[in-house]
Design an enzyme around this catalytic site. Structure first.
Site, PDB file in Angstrom:
ATOM      1  N   ASP A   1       0.819  -1.200   0.000  1.00 47.27           N
ATOM      2  CA  ASP A   1       0.000   0.000   0.000  1.00 47.27           C
ATOM      3  C   ASP A   1       0.859   1.258   0.000  1.00 47.27           C
ATOM      4  O   ASP A   1       0.478   2.286  -0.563  1.00 47.27           O
ATOM      5  CB  ASP A   1      -0.915  -0.018   1.230  1.00 47.27           C
ATOM      6  CG  ASP A   1      -1.899   1.138   1.229  1.00 47.27           C
ATOM      7  OD1 ASP A   1      -2.356   1.528   0.139  1.00 47.27           O
ATOM      8  OD2 ASP A   1      -2.209   1.672   2.313  1.00 47.27           O
TER       9      ASP A   1
ATOM     10  N   ASP B   1       3.019   1.595  -3.741  1.00 50.62           N
ATOM     11  CA  ASP B   1       2.401   2.091  -4.975  1.00 50.62           C
ATOM     12  C   ASP B   1       2.604   3.596  -5.138  1.00 50.62           C
ATOM     13  O   ASP B   1       2.977   4.086  -6.206  1.00 50.62           O
ATOM     14  CB  ASP B   1       0.919   1.710  -5.063  1.00 50.62           C
ATOM     15  CG  ASP B   1       0.109   2.191  -3.864  1.00 50.62           C
ATOM     16  OD1 ASP B   1       0.662   2.880  -2.997  1.00 50.62           O
ATOM     17  OD2 ASP B   1      -1.101   1.858  -3.800  1.00 50.62           O
TER      18      ASP B   1
ATOM     19  N   ASP C   1      -5.845   3.675  -6.062  1.00 54.10           N
ATOM     20  CA  ASP C   1      -5.291   3.417  -4.732  1.00 54.10           C
ATOM     21  C   ASP C   1      -6.372   3.516  -3.669  1.00 54.10           C
ATOM     22  O   ASP C   1      -6.469   2.663  -2.766  1.00 54.10           O
ATOM     23  CB  ASP C   1      -4.170   4.420  -4.450  1.00 54.10           C
ATOM     24  CG  ASP C   1      -3.529   4.194  -3.086  1.00 54.10           C
ATOM     25  OD1 ASP C   1      -3.271   3.029  -2.742  1.00 54.10           O
ATOM     26  OD2 ASP C   1      -3.293   5.185  -2.373  1.00 54.10           O
TER      27      ASP C   1
ATOM     28  N   ASP D   1      -7.770   0.496  -1.339  1.00 55.32           N
ATOM     29  CA  ASP D   1      -7.734   0.582   0.127  1.00 55.32           C
ATOM     30  C   ASP D   1      -9.083   0.233   0.733  1.00 55.32           C
ATOM     31  O   ASP D   1      -9.158  -0.483   1.736  1.00 55.32           O
ATOM     32  CB  ASP D   1      -7.317   1.985   0.567  1.00 55.32           C
ATOM     33  CG  ASP D   1      -5.838   2.249   0.362  1.00 55.32           C
ATOM     34  OD1 ASP D   1      -5.102   1.280   0.077  1.00 55.32           O
ATOM     35  OD2 ASP D   1      -5.423   3.417   0.481  1.00 55.32           O
TER      36      ASP D   1
END
Length: 224
Positions: free
Chosen positions: A82, A85, A103, A107
């Protein structure tokens, strides 16, 4: 710390102008060290998807008999991915609005899967629903406040995603070591950490609301 000037500014730009705290700066230092070599050739969106896949694998691990311990490194890997990226996007000049959307969606999918992990570990559905509802409120409030230019939402709360990952990893690790439940309490690990997650979520939401309130301009200019 990344020696390049403006590295923290780049991270802040990708996260709605949030100013990184000392803890976040330390995390960024580790992530930037990992964002090198062959990793830089991996598209950031692929890293985001890999983070979701790691949480999905953690879910499969807790669902299988005797594999709860494997969920811990998988959840840690999800947290690292996480962070990678965004770091890779910055270092390779591939940061783009669409990537930020990918993203954010990754998440939220990962958060839902984390909730399901607790559910599989025996957490009551009501507590899991409460924890996830607080996550969605927290992130929606921040996104809307940032969209209208409120700087006060930049404060990092106790309920950020790394905390959620840690909570679920602790639940999985506890279930692997003490399958009967939390020692001395007799509670199941899923229930214990679903309640913990919910409590942290309430505190984090209050912190964010305070930041939003502080960002509301006065109706009339102050005069001496």
């Amino acid at each position: 710390m990344d020696p390049r000037p403006g590295a923290d500014d780049g991270w802040s730009a990708l996260h709605g102008d949030i100013e990184p705290s000392v803890v976040v700066r330390g995390w960024l230092r580790m992530i930037r060290a990992l964002a090198a070599g062959p990793v830089l050739r991996v598209p950031p969106d692929v890293l985001s998807a890999a983070g979701v896949a790691a949480v999905a694998a953690a879910l499969a691990a807790v669902a299988g008999p005797g594999w709860s311990w494997l969920a811990v490194p998988l959840i840690v890997a999800a947290g690292v991915l996480d962070g990678l990226d965004g770091a890779v996007a910055l270092r390779t000049g591939r940061a783009r609005p669409a990537g930020a959307v990918v993203d954010a969606v990754a998440d939220r999918v990962g958060d839902v899967l984390l909730g399901v992990v607790l559910l599989v570990l025996g957490a009551p559905a009501g507590w899991v629903a409460a924890a996830l509802t607080l996550v969605l409120l927290h992130e929606y409030l921040r996104a809307r406040a940032q969209a209208v230019g409120m700087p006060g939402v930049g404060a990092v709360t106790v309920a950020e995603r790394p905390t959620r990952l840690i909570v679920v990893a602790m639940a999985a690790g506890g279930a692997a070591v003490f399958p009967a439940g939390v020692p001395a309490l007799g509670w199941g690990w899923g229930a214990t950490f679903a309640i913990t997650w919910t409590g942290i979520g309430v505190v984090g939401l209050v912190q964010l609301l305070v930041g939003v309130h502080r960002s509301i301009p006065p109706r009339f200019p102050r005069t001496r």
